[in-house]
Design a protein around this motif. Structure first.
Motif, short mmCIF file in Angstrom:
data_model
loop_
_atom_site.label_atom_id
_atom_site.label_comp_id
_atom_site.label_asym_id
_atom_site.label_seq_id
_atom_site.Cartn_x
_atom_site.Cartn_y
_atom_site.Cartn_z
N ASN A 148 0.14 13.27 -17.74
CA ASN A 148 -0.76 12.34 -18.42
C ASN A 148 -2.11 12.96 -18.74
O ASN A 148 -3.01 12.27 -19.21
CB ASN A 148 -0.95 11.08 -17.58
N GLU A 149 -2.26 14.26 -18.43
CA GLU A 149 -3.47 15.01 -18.72
C GLU A 149 -4.72 14.34 -18.16
O GLU A 149 -5.73 14.17 -18.84
CB GLU A 149 -3.60 15.27 -20.22
N VAL A 150 -4.64 13.95 -16.89
CA VAL A 150 -5.76 13.34 -16.18
C VAL A 150 -6.86 14.39 -16.04
O VAL A 150 -6.60 15.54 -15.72
CB VAL A 150 -5.30 12.85 -14.79
N GLY A 151 -8.11 13.97 -16.24
CA GLY A 151 -9.24 14.90 -16.20
C GLY A 151 -9.36 15.67 -14.89
O GLY A 151 -9.34 16.89 -14.90
N ASP A 152 -9.49 14.97 -13.77
CA ASP A 152 -9.59 15.63 -12.47
C ASP A 152 -8.32 15.33 -11.68
O ASP A 152 -8.31 14.54 -10.74
CB ASP A 152 -10.83 15.18 -11.70
N PHE A 153 -7.26 15.98 -12.10
CA PHE A 153 -5.93 15.74 -11.52
C PHE A 153 -5.90 16.05 -10.02
O PHE A 153 -5.31 15.30 -9.24
CB PHE A 153 -4.89 16.59 -12.26
N ASP A 154 -6.56 17.13 -9.60
CA ASP A 154 -6.55 17.49 -8.18
C ASP A 154 -7.19 16.40 -7.33
O ASP A 154 -6.69 16.07 -6.26
CB ASP A 154 -7.25 18.83 -7.96
N GLU A 155 -8.31 15.85 -7.79
CA GLU A 155 -8.96 14.77 -7.04
C GLU A 155 -8.06 13.54 -6.99
O GLU A 155 -7.93 12.89 -5.94
CB GLU A 155 -10.31 14.41 -7.67
N LEU A 156 -7.43 13.20 -8.08
CA LEU A 156 -6.52 12.06 -8.10
C LEU A 156 -5.38 12.26 -7.11
O LEU A 156 -4.99 11.34 -6.39
CB LEU A 156 -5.97 11.84 -9.51
N MET A 157 -4.83 13.46 -7.04
CA MET A 157 -3.72 13.72 -6.13
C MET A 157 -4.18 13.75 -4.67
O MET A 157 -3.42 13.37 -3.78
CB MET A 157 -2.99 15.01 -6.50
N ARG A 158 -5.42 14.14 -4.39
CA ARG A 158 -5.94 14.04 -3.01
C ARG A 158 -6.03 12.58 -2.61
O ARG A 158 -5.65 12.20 -1.49
CB ARG A 158 -7.29 14.74 -2.90
N LYS A 159 -6.51 11.73 -3.52
CA LYS A 159 -6.57 10.29 -3.25
C LYS A 159 -5.15 9.74 -3.06
O LYS A 159 -4.89 8.97 -2.15
CB LYS A 159 -7.28 9.56 -4.40
N GLN A 160 -4.23 10.18 -3.89
CA GLN A 160 -2.84 9.70 -3.78
C GLN A 160 -2.22 10.12 -2.45
O GLN A 160 -1.51 9.35 -1.81
CB GLN A 160 -2.00 10.23 -4.95
N LEU A 161 -2.51 11.35 -2.02
CA LEU A 161 -2.00 11.82 -0.74
C LEU A 161 -2.57 10.99 0.40
O LEU A 161 -1.84 10.58 1.31
CB LEU A 161 -2.30 13.30 -0.54
N ARG A 162 -3.88 10.70 0.36
CA ARG A 162 -4.46 9.82 1.39
C ARG A 162 -3.77 8.46 1.38
O ARG A 162 -3.45 7.90 2.44
CB ARG A 162 -5.97 9.65 1.16
N HIS A 163 -3.53 7.93 0.19
CA HIS A 163 -2.85 6.64 0.03
C HIS A 163 -1.49 6.65 0.73
O HIS A 163 -1.16 5.75 1.50
CB HIS A 163 -2.71 6.35 -1.47
N GLU A 164 -0.71 7.67 0.47
CA GLU A 164 0.63 7.75 1.05
C GLU A 164 0.58 7.98 2.56
O GLU A 164 1.41 7.46 3.31
CB GLU A 164 1.46 8.82 0.35
N ILE A 165 -0.40 8.74 3.03
CA ILE A 165 -0.56 8.96 4.47
C ILE A 165 -0.91 7.65 5.16
O ILE A 165 -0.41 7.36 6.26
CB ILE A 165 -1.61 10.05 4.75
N ILE A 166 -1.71 6.81 4.53
CA ILE A 166 -2.03 5.50 5.10
C ILE A 166 -0.77 4.65 5.20
O ILE A 166 -0.53 3.98 6.20
CB ILE A 166 -3.14 4.81 4.30
N HIS A 167 0.08 4.70 4.16
CA HIS A 167 1.37 4.00 4.26
C HIS A 167 2.15 4.49 5.48
O HIS A 167 2.74 3.69 6.21
CB HIS A 167 2.21 4.24 3.00
N ALA A 168 2.15 5.80 5.70
CA ALA A 168 2.89 6.36 6.84
C ALA A 168 2.30 5.88 8.16
O ALA A 168 3.05 5.52 9.08
CB ALA A 168 2.88 7.90 6.77
N PHE A 169 0.98 5.85 8.28
CA PHE A 169 0.35 5.35 9.50
C PHE A 169 0.73 3.89 9.74
O PHE A 169 1.04 3.51 10.88
CB PHE A 169 -1.18 5.48 9.43
N LEU A 170 0.72 3.08 8.70
CA LEU A 170 1.11 1.68 8.86
C LEU A 170 2.57 1.56 9.28
O LEU A 170 2.90 0.78 10.17
CB LEU A 170 0.84 0.91 7.56
N ALA A 171 3.43 2.35 8.66
CA ALA A 171 4.85 2.31 9.01
C ALA A 171 5.07 2.74 10.45
O ALA A 171 5.81 2.09 11.20
CB ALA A 171 5.65 3.20 8.06
N GLU A 172 4.43 3.82 10.87
CA GLU A 172 4.60 4.31 12.23
C GLU A 172 3.97 3.38 13.26
O GLU A 172 4.26 3.47 14.45
CB GLU A 172 4.06 5.74 12.37
N SER A 173 3.12 2.47 12.80
CA SER A 173 2.53 1.47 13.69
C SER A 173 3.38 0.20 13.75
O SER A 173 2.99 -0.78 14.38
CB SER A 173 1.12 1.10 13.19
#
Length: 107
Positions: free
Chosen positions: A43-68
């Motif tokens: 999608n040619e996002v301007g700051d793709f790396d920053e977006l993917m760092r946010k996305q990774l944090r998002h998915e890690i939070i899902h994992a923390f909730l699941a493991e809880s």
């Protein structure tokens, strides 16, 4: 490239892969203990790396909730398993939160 992250004592694989035309940037599969993140900027996002760092944090939070034990206790449990607004809030605000905690030696 596959990395691992420890989520409350459980190892999750973090896998970056092309998603091509899929309408998602990542997901957490707590049944296979995998987090998959987009590595193609179709999608040619301007700051793709920053977006993917946010996305990774998002998915890690899902994992923390699941493991809880909270994988199905939210408003969208049939579709996502967690309230996406809450998960996104933590994913976006966490870098600011950790700076605040560190600034007052609260960790």
């Amino acid at each position: 490239m596959v990395r691992t992250v420890n989520i409350l004592g459980t190892e999750y694989k973090v896998i970056r892969e092309p998603f091509a035309d899929k309408d998602i940037d990542g997901y957490c599969d707590y049944t296979s203990r995998e987090i998959r993140i987009r590595d193609d900027n179709v999608n040619e996002v301007g700051d793709f790396d920053e977006l993917m760092r946010k996305q990774l944090r998002h998915e890690i939070i899902h994992a923390f909730l699941a493991e809880s034990g909270l994988q199905a206790n939210y408003e969208h449990y049939r579709q996502f398993g967690h309230d996406e607004t809450l998960v996104d809030w933590f994913a976006i605000q966490f870098p600011k939160m950790i700076k605040a905690f560190e600034s007052v030696n609260a960790l």
